[in-house]
Write a protein that holds these residues in place. Structure first.
Motif, PDB file in Angstrom:
ATOM      1  N   LYS A 117       0.838  -1.208   0.000  1.00  0.00           N
ATOM      2  CA  LYS A 117       0.000   0.000   0.000  1.00  0.00           C
ATOM      3  C   LYS A 117       0.870   1.255   0.000  1.00  0.00           C
ATOM      4  O   LYS A 117       0.564   2.234  -0.686  1.00  0.00           O
ATOM      5  CB  LYS A 117      -0.916   0.008   1.226  1.00  0.00           C
ATOM      6  N   ARG A 120       2.318   1.720  -3.520  1.00  0.00           N
ATOM      7  CA  ARG A 120       1.302   2.269  -4.432  1.00  0.00           C
ATOM      8  C   ARG A 120       1.088   3.751  -4.164  1.00  0.00           C
ATOM      9  O   ARG A 120       0.938   4.536  -5.094  1.00  0.00           O
ATOM     10  CB  ARG A 120      -0.024   1.514  -4.249  1.00  0.00           C
ATOM     11  N   GLU A 121       1.075   4.128  -2.887  1.00  0.00           N
ATOM     12  CA  GLU A 121       0.868   5.533  -2.514  1.00  0.00           C
ATOM     13  C   GLU A 121       2.033   6.401  -3.013  1.00  0.00           C
ATOM     14  O   GLU A 121       1.827   7.505  -3.506  1.00  0.00           O
ATOM     15  CB  GLU A 121       0.743   5.652  -0.992  1.00  0.00           C
ATOM     16  N   ILE A 123       4.049   5.748  -5.574  1.00  0.00           N
ATOM     17  CA  ILE A 123       4.035   5.797  -7.033  1.00  0.00           C
ATOM     18  C   ILE A 123       2.983   6.784  -7.530  1.00  0.00           C
ATOM     19  O   ILE A 123       3.213   7.521  -8.482  1.00  0.00           O
ATOM     20  CB  ILE A 123       3.803   4.386  -7.621  1.00  0.00           C
ATOM     21  N   CYS A 124       1.827   6.804  -6.887  1.00  0.00           N
ATOM     22  CA  CYS A 124       0.733   7.698  -7.289  1.00  0.00           C
ATOM     23  C   CYS A 124       1.039   9.158  -7.015  1.00  0.00           C
ATOM     24  O   CYS A 124       0.501  10.043  -7.659  1.00  0.00           O
ATOM     25  CB  CYS A 124      -0.565   7.307  -6.590  1.00  0.00           C
ATOM     26  N   ASN A 125       1.893   9.435  -6.059  1.00  0.00           N
ATOM     27  CA  ASN A 125       2.204  10.836  -5.700  1.00  0.00           C
ATOM     28  C   ASN A 125       3.436  11.286  -6.332  1.00  0.00           C
ATOM     29  O   ASN A 125       4.255  11.364  -6.814  1.00  0.00           O
ATOM     30  CB  ASN A 125       2.308  11.022  -4.191  1.00  0.00           C
TER      31      ASN A 125
END
Length: 125
Positions: A117, A120-121, A123-125
């Motif tokens: 998690k 993923r956080e 990579i998204c930011n």
């Protein structure tokens, strides 16, 4: 009929007359009881505090600040990941003693799930 004096120590300092009893419990812990000799009505409270007893019999009590809990960023069944006010990241894991045989598997599984998690956080930011 006695007159009840309402006193609030939230806005100002209050001085009360009374008697203090010092002692020690059977388990070695110290106790101090204060019995007020005045008829007063005050707000009831329970708190954690620092108490300092002096050689001359004076007693000083200071309320400790409340603990600030970190709000979890991610949670799993037995684990949580949070960011503290001190700038540190915390991973917390707790498991009942009866489930000790599951500890290695559950720790790895839940830590990996939280790590995924976080990845993923990031990579998204």
């Amino acid at each position: 009929m006695k007159k009840i004096i309402k006193k609030s120590f939230t806005k100002k300092q209050v001085t009360l007359e009374g008697m203090m009893t010092f002692g020690m419990l059977e388990n070695g812990l110290r106790i101090a009881d204060f019995e007020c000799c005045e008829d007063v009505e005050m707000e009831q409270f329970i708190t954690k505090c620092k108490v300092q007893g002096m050689r001359d019999g004076n007693l000083y009590m200071t309320e400790l600040p409340r603990r600030q809990r970190n709000k979890p960023i991610f949670r799993d069944d037995n684990a949580s990941f949070s960011h503290g006010k001190d700038g540190k990241y915390y991973f917390y894991f707790a498991l009942d003693e009866e489930r000790i045989g599951e500890l290695p598997e559950q720790l790895v599984r839940q830590a990996s799930a939280i790590a995924q998690k976080i990845i993923r956080e990031l990579i998204c930011n």
